[in-house]
Design a protein around this motif. Structure first.
Motif, PDB file in Angstrom:
ATOM      1  N   ALA A  81      11.551  27.138  10.775  1.00 37.84           N
ATOM      2  CA  ALA A  81      10.259  27.818  10.592  1.00 37.84           C
ATOM      3  C   ALA A  81       9.132  26.801  10.610  1.00 37.84           C
ATOM      4  CB  ALA A  81      10.247  28.586   9.278  1.00 37.84           C
ATOM      5  N   ARG A  82       8.181  26.996  11.491  1.00 36.18           N
ATOM      6  CA  ARG A  82       7.025  26.100  11.604  1.00 36.18           C
ATOM      7  C   ARG A  82       5.826  26.724  10.896  1.00 36.18           C
ATOM      8  NH1 ARG A  82       3.026  26.192  15.209  1.00 36.18           N
ATOM      9  NH2 ARG A  82       4.181  27.685  16.488  1.00 36.18           N
ATOM     10  N   VAL A  83       5.196  25.947  10.000  1.00 39.11           N
ATOM     11  CA  VAL A  83       4.022  26.445   9.284  1.00 39.11           C
ATOM     12  C   VAL A  83       2.836  26.530  10.238  1.00 39.11           C
ATOM     13  CG1 VAL A  83       2.369  25.948   7.440  1.00 39.11           C
ATOM     14  CG2 VAL A  83       4.806  25.540   7.071  1.00 39.11           C
ATOM     15  N   GLU A  84       2.156  27.674  10.222  1.00 44.01           N
ATOM     16  CA  GLU A  84       1.000  27.892  11.091  1.00 44.01           C
ATOM     17  C   GLU A  84      -0.318  27.818  10.335  1.00 44.01           C
ATOM     18  OE1 GLU A  84       1.895  31.647  12.902  1.00 44.01           O
ATOM     19  OE2 GLU A  84       3.154  30.711  14.458  1.00 44.01           O
ATOM     20  N   ARG A  85      -0.313  28.280   9.092  1.00 46.13           N
ATOM     21  CA  ARG A  85      -1.540  28.191   8.287  1.00 46.13           C
ATOM     22  C   ARG A  85      -1.212  28.564   6.842  1.00 46.13           C
ATOM     23  NH1 ARG A  85      -1.839  33.025  10.993  1.00 46.13           N
ATOM     24  NH2 ARG A  85      -2.314  34.888   9.758  1.00 46.13           N
ATOM     25  N   PHE A  86      -2.151  28.207   5.965  1.00 45.47           N
ATOM     26  CA  PHE A  86      -2.091  28.638   4.568  1.00 45.47           C
ATOM     27  C   PHE A  86      -3.214  29.642   4.347  1.00 45.47           C
ATOM     28  CE2 PHE A  86      -0.344  24.351   4.701  1.00 45.47           C
ATOM     29  CZ  PHE A  86       0.852  24.502   4.012  1.00 45.47           C
ATOM     30  N   GLU A  87      -2.870  30.830   3.930  1.00 42.10           N
ATOM     31  CA  GLU A  87      -3.892  31.837   3.649  1.00 42.10           C
ATOM     32  C   GLU A  87      -4.421  31.644   2.237  1.00 42.10           C
ATOM     33  OE1 GLU A  87      -2.367  35.734   4.330  1.00 42.10           O
ATOM     34  OE2 GLU A  87      -2.534  35.562   6.528  1.00 42.10           O
ATOM     35  N   THR A  88      -5.708  31.941   2.050  1.00 44.00           N
ATOM     36  CA  THR A  88      -6.336  31.753   0.748  1.00 44.00           C
ATOM     37  C   THR A  88      -6.956  33.040   0.242  1.00 44.00           C
ATOM     38  OG1 THR A  88      -8.383  31.037   1.828  1.00 44.00           O
ATOM     39  CG2 THR A  88      -6.821  29.319   1.194  1.00 44.00           C
ATOM     40  N   ARG A  89      -7.164  33.067  -1.064  1.00 49.67           N
ATOM     41  CA  ARG A  89      -7.865  34.178  -1.705  1.00 49.67           C
ATOM     42  C   ARG A  89      -9.371  33.938  -1.629  1.00 49.67           C
ATOM     43  NH1 ARG A  89      -4.150  32.545  -5.798  1.00 49.67           N
ATOM     44  NH2 ARG A  89      -5.961  31.691  -6.871  1.00 49.67           N
ATOM     45  N   GLY A  90     -10.108  34.877  -2.178  1.00 49.39           N
ATOM     46  CA  GLY A  90     -11.564  34.739  -2.175  1.00 49.39           C
ATOM     47  C   GLY A  90     -12.060  33.541  -2.947  1.00 49.39           C
ATOM     48  N   ASP A  91     -11.302  33.087  -3.961  1.00 47.05           N
ATOM     49  CA  ASP A  91     -11.733  31.933  -4.749  1.00 47.05           C
ATOM     50  C   ASP A  91     -11.288  30.605  -4.141  1.00 47.05           C
ATOM     51  OD1 ASP A  91      -9.025  31.957  -5.230  1.00 47.05           O
ATOM     52  OD2 ASP A  91      -9.175  32.151  -7.410  1.00 47.05           O
ATOM     53  N   THR A 100       0.808  -1.228   0.000  1.00 43.29           N
ATOM     54  CA  THR A 100       0.000   0.000   0.000  1.00 43.29           C
ATOM     55  C   THR A 100       0.835   1.269   0.000  1.00 43.29           C
ATOM     56  OG1 THR A 100      -0.217  -0.381   2.386  1.00 43.29           O
ATOM     57  CG2 THR A 100      -2.072  -1.002   1.005  1.00 43.29           C
ATOM     58  N   GLY A 101       2.155   1.149   0.023  1.00 40.83           N
ATOM     59  CA  GLY A 101       3.009   2.312  -0.144  1.00 40.83           C
ATOM     60  C   GLY A 101       3.031   3.237   1.057  1.00 40.83           C
ATOM     61  N   ALA A 102       3.332   4.499   0.783  1.00 39.09           N
ATOM     62  CA  ALA A 102       3.411   5.528   1.813  1.00 39.09           C
ATOM     63  C   ALA A 102       2.519   6.690   1.431  1.00 39.09           C
ATOM     64  CB  ALA A 102       4.851   6.000   1.982  1.00 39.09           C
ATOM     65  N   ALA A 103       2.141   7.479   2.430  1.00 40.85           N
ATOM     66  CA  ALA A 103       1.263   8.628   2.213  1.00 40.85           C
ATOM     67  C   ALA A 103       1.975   9.902   2.638  1.00 40.85           C
ATOM     68  CB  ALA A 103      -0.026   8.455   3.014  1.00 40.85           C
ATOM     69  N   PRO A 104       1.801  10.994   1.898  1.00 42.17           N
ATOM     70  CA  PRO A 104       2.456  12.257   2.273  1.00 42.17           C
ATOM     71  C   PRO A 104       1.992  12.735   3.646  1.00 42.17           C
ATOM     72  CG  PRO A 104       1.543  12.374   0.052  1.00 42.17           C
ATOM     73  CD  PRO A 104       1.010  11.124   0.664  1.00 42.17           C
ATOM     74  N   VAL A 105       2.915  13.333   4.369  1.00 40.14           N
ATOM     75  CA  VAL A 105       2.595  13.958   5.647  1.00 40.14           C
ATOM     76  C   VAL A 105       2.264  15.422   5.365  1.00 40.14           C
ATOM     77  CG1 VAL A 105       3.438  14.590   7.932  1.00 40.14           C
ATOM     78  CG2 VAL A 105       4.101  12.395   6.910  1.00 40.14           C
ATOM     79  N   ALA A 106       1.030  15.821   5.592  1.00 43.37           N
ATOM     80  CA  ALA A 106       0.611  17.199   5.358  1.00 43.37           C
ATOM     81  C   ALA A 106       0.535  17.941   6.686  1.00 43.37           C
ATOM     82  CB  ALA A 106      -0.755  17.235   4.673  1.00 43.37           C
ATOM     83  N   PRO A 107       0.942  19.206   6.736  1.00 43.54           N
ATOM     84  CA  PRO A 107       0.822  19.973   7.971  1.00 43.54           C
ATOM     85  C   PRO A 107      -0.639  20.027   8.423  1.00 43.54           C
ATOM     86  CG  PRO A 107       2.148  21.151   6.345  1.00 43.54           C
ATOM     87  CD  PRO A 107       1.523  19.997   5.633  1.00 43.54           C
ATOM     88  N   ASP A 108      -0.861  19.760   9.687  1.00 44.42           N
ATOM     89  CA  ASP A 108      -2.216  19.790  10.238  1.00 44.42           C
ATOM     90  C   ASP A 108      -2.525  21.209  10.680  1.00 44.42           C
ATOM     91  OD1 ASP A 108      -4.686  19.134  11.234  1.00 44.42           O
ATOM     92  OD2 ASP A 108      -3.920  18.213  13.071  1.00 44.42           O
ATOM     93  N   VAL A 109      -2.740  22.072   9.689  1.00 46.18           N
ATOM     94  CA  VAL A 109      -2.975  23.499   9.948  1.00 46.18           C
ATOM     95  C   VAL A 109      -4.098  23.988   9.037  1.00 46.18           C
ATOM     96  CG1 VAL A 109      -0.569  23.906  10.652  1.00 46.18           C
ATOM     97  CG2 VAL A 109      -1.241  24.216   8.244  1.00 46.18           C
ATOM     98  N   PRO A 110      -4.735  25.103   9.377  1.00 47.95           N
ATOM     99  CA  PRO A 110      -5.792  25.636   8.511  1.00 47.95           C
ATOM    100  C   PRO A 110      -5.290  25.926   7.103  1.00 47.95           C
ATOM    101  CG  PRO A 110      -5.832  26.730  10.661  1.00 47.95           C
ATOM    102  CD  PRO A 110      -4.576  25.893  10.620  1.00 47.95           C
ATOM    103  N   GLY A 111      -6.102  25.598   6.117  1.00 47.47           N
ATOM    104  CA  GLY A 111      -5.800  25.895   4.724  1.00 47.47           C
ATOM    105  C   GLY A 111      -4.964  24.862   4.018  1.00 47.47           C
ATOM    106  N   ALA A 112      -4.618  23.758   4.699  1.00 53.53           N
ATOM    107  CA  ALA A 112      -3.762  22.758   4.069  1.00 53.53           C
ATOM    108  C   ALA A 112      -4.429  22.098   2.873  1.00 53.53           C
ATOM    109  CB  ALA A 112      -3.349  21.707   5.090  1.00 53.53           C
ATOM    110  N   ASP A 113      -5.765  22.156   2.813  1.00 50.36           N
ATOM    111  CA  ASP A 113      -6.488  21.565   1.690  1.00 50.36           C
ATOM    112  C   ASP A 113      -6.869  22.587   0.633  1.00 50.36           C
ATOM    113  OD1 ASP A 113      -8.285  22.932   3.243  1.00 50.36           O
ATOM    114  OD2 ASP A 113      -9.818  21.370   3.240  1.00 50.36           O
ATOM    115  N   ALA A 114      -6.266  23.763   0.678  1.00 51.51           N
ATOM    116  CA  ALA A 114      -6.602  24.818  -0.282  1.00 51.51           C
ATOM    117  C   ALA A 114      -6.180  24.438  -1.688  1.00 51.51           C
ATOM    118  CB  ALA A 114      -5.936  26.138   0.124  1.00 51.51           C
ATOM    119  N   ALA A 115      -6.902  24.977  -2.665  1.00 53.96           N
ATOM    120  CA  ALA A 115      -6.500  24.788  -4.059  1.00 53.96           C
ATOM    121  C   ALA A 115      -5.113  25.399  -4.256  1.00 53.96           C
ATOM    122  CB  ALA A 115      -7.510  25.452  -4.981  1.00 53.96           C
ATOM    123  N   GLY A 116      -4.252  24.649  -4.941  1.00 54.05           N
ATOM    124  CA  GLY A 116      -2.896  25.134  -5.171  1.00 54.05           C
ATOM    125  C   GLY A 116      -1.883  24.607  -4.197  1.00 54.05           C
TER     126      GLY A 116
END
Length: 454
Positions: free
Chosen positions: A216-226, A117-133
């Protein structure tokens, strides 16, 4: 009646195991029905090639596929794409699968089960991590999504994480003309290197025009209106971004194994024996990025998700499943990478690894050149080597340098594999000509200097 083998995972380990099992079983007259399941669109592909596809060095995605589903089908494997295994019943001997294309669900019985089943990416558990882009880079579908995003002509990129994928994607995006910043919570890039060599990578990347922000620790990903990503916010500042690539590492994708009650190691990888069987569970096998491997130097079990190991493990598993007898002998953690014209390589243990494993280690760092110093094009390279003080046994090596440096790590890996002493390595009969090496190869220089101190 044919034995049914269900293989969960259609990449390197799974399809190597499936193909080898059919070959070995066929030579002995044994009949296997092999069903391979994968939730994606591709089989037997090189995820390691994705950064070079993004950079434009290779064609993709088809160019990164070693063997397509139809080729496997012609070889007797019932390959089912867009089909996900969602549950395993070891007592009932069935796998519950969901067909994401047709929408059906069924229980598929098995005599033998292979989890790849392979491996899965570790994503930061912070707001906006699922944003487009915001993209992980683990599958060809991920690479395709990055390519499509680049078609919108972004100008600024942030790469989160400065491991192998992080630095390779930083190069790829730089070559695509983007302004790139790499942020990482570690003190230096490439934590598989010791920090002093990681600093060399840091300085070289900045010299290439890549911004490098460490600690540097990621705190969040900011998003635009879209809903698209606009910036990466860290405790060291905010960095504008039209595209974000996550290079924050991977973990074993073992939720299916865990829920089935299979044994997992400290890293979360499936624990297997040297024949790739899961101990205590007859007819259950596992290989690839979802398992732990035995480290021949430290004597510990580690998670090392590399295609080299996955392919070898798949072949060993398939041989044994098909009725043969083979063993996977372990790893020494050899890895190689590059960022632009800087080459990076390592094998064995670093200083912290050696201390954690209980070794009294001596470490020496040497500066040399890729060719004879007087030869046109001679470029600098740094070799760090560790040995056990009491025996002189080589424990590890790291190399950072320009073109012609990194593949020298293979000499060190072979010496590690055979438990050589650094004094013996220093006297090995390596090739020499001025266009290729100084009269003492940089590896031999490092080994000799370590040997002088043990």
């Amino acid at each position: 009646m044919a034995e049914r083998v269900v293989v969960v995972g259609g990449d390197a380990a799974g399809m190597s195991a499936a193909s080898q099992a059919i070959r070995v079983a066929g030579s002995s007259g044994r009949e296997l029905e092999v069903v391979a399941l994968d939730r994606g669109h591709w089989t037997s592909y090189s995820a390691c090639g994705i950064p070079y596809w993004v950079a434009g060095d290779v064609d993709g995605p088809e160019g990164l596929v070693a063997r397509a589903p139809d080729e496997h089908r012609r070889n007797g494997i019932d390959v089912r794409m867009l089909t996900e295994a969602v549950a395993v019943d070891l007592d009932g001997r069935w796998v519950e699968v969901v067909d994401h294309d047709g929408g059906g669900r069924e229980r598929l019985g098995f005599d033998q089960l292979v989890l790849a089943t392979g491996a899965a990416p570790v994503a930061p558990d912070v707001p906006g991590a699922d944003a487009a882009g915001v993209f992980g880079v683990q599958t060809l579908d991920d690479g395709d999504a990055v390519i499509r995003r680049l078609g919108t002509r972004p100008r600024r990129a942030v790469v989160v994480g400065a491991g192998y994928i992080g630095v390779e994607m930083a190069e790829a995006l730089t070559r695509r003309g983007l302004a790139v910043t790499v942020v990482d919570q570690a003190p230096e890039p490439m934590t598989t290197l010791d920090p002093d060599l990681g600093r060399l990578v840091h300085d070289a990347m900045e010299g290439m025009g890549i911004g490098v922000v460490t600690g540097a620790r990621v705190e969040r990903f900011e998003t635009r209106g879209d809903g698209g990503v606009r910036a990466v916010v860290t405790d060291a500042g905010t960095f504008d971004a039209d595209i974000v690539v996550l290079g924050t590492g991977v973990r074993p994708a073992t939720s299916l194994a865990r829920e089935a009650g299979l044994p997992l190691g400290k890293s979360g990888g499936v624990r297997v024996d040297d024949g790739l069987r899961v101990p205590g569970h007859d007819g259950v096998w596992s290989a690839g990025d979802c398992v732990e491997s035995y480290d021949r130097v430290s004597g510990t079990w580690v998670h090392v998700p590399l295609g080299t190991h996955a392919n070898k493990q798949g072949r060993v598993l398939g041989t044994n499943l098909g009725g043969g007898d083979d063993r996977f002998p372990g790893v020494v953690r050899t890895a190689i990478s590059k960022v632009c014209d800087l080459e990076i390589a390592r094998t064995g243990l670093g200083e912290a690894d050696a201390a954690a494993a209980g070794f009294d280690a001596v470490a020496v760092t040497t500066e040399s050149t890729t060719t004879a110093g007087y030869f046109p094009g001679a470029a600098p390279m740094t070799v760090k080597m560790l040995a056990e003080r009491s025996t002189g046994r080589l424990l590890g090596a790291q190399i950072v340098g320009r073109a012609g440096s990194a593949k020298r790590i293979d000499v060190c890996a072979l010496a590690l594999w055979n438990e050589m002493a650094v004094g013996d390595l220093a006297m090995t009969d390596l090739s020499y000509a001025p266009p290729f090496s100084p009269v003492w190869d940089p590896v031999q220089i490092a080994a000799r200097r370590v040997a002088d101190r043990v």
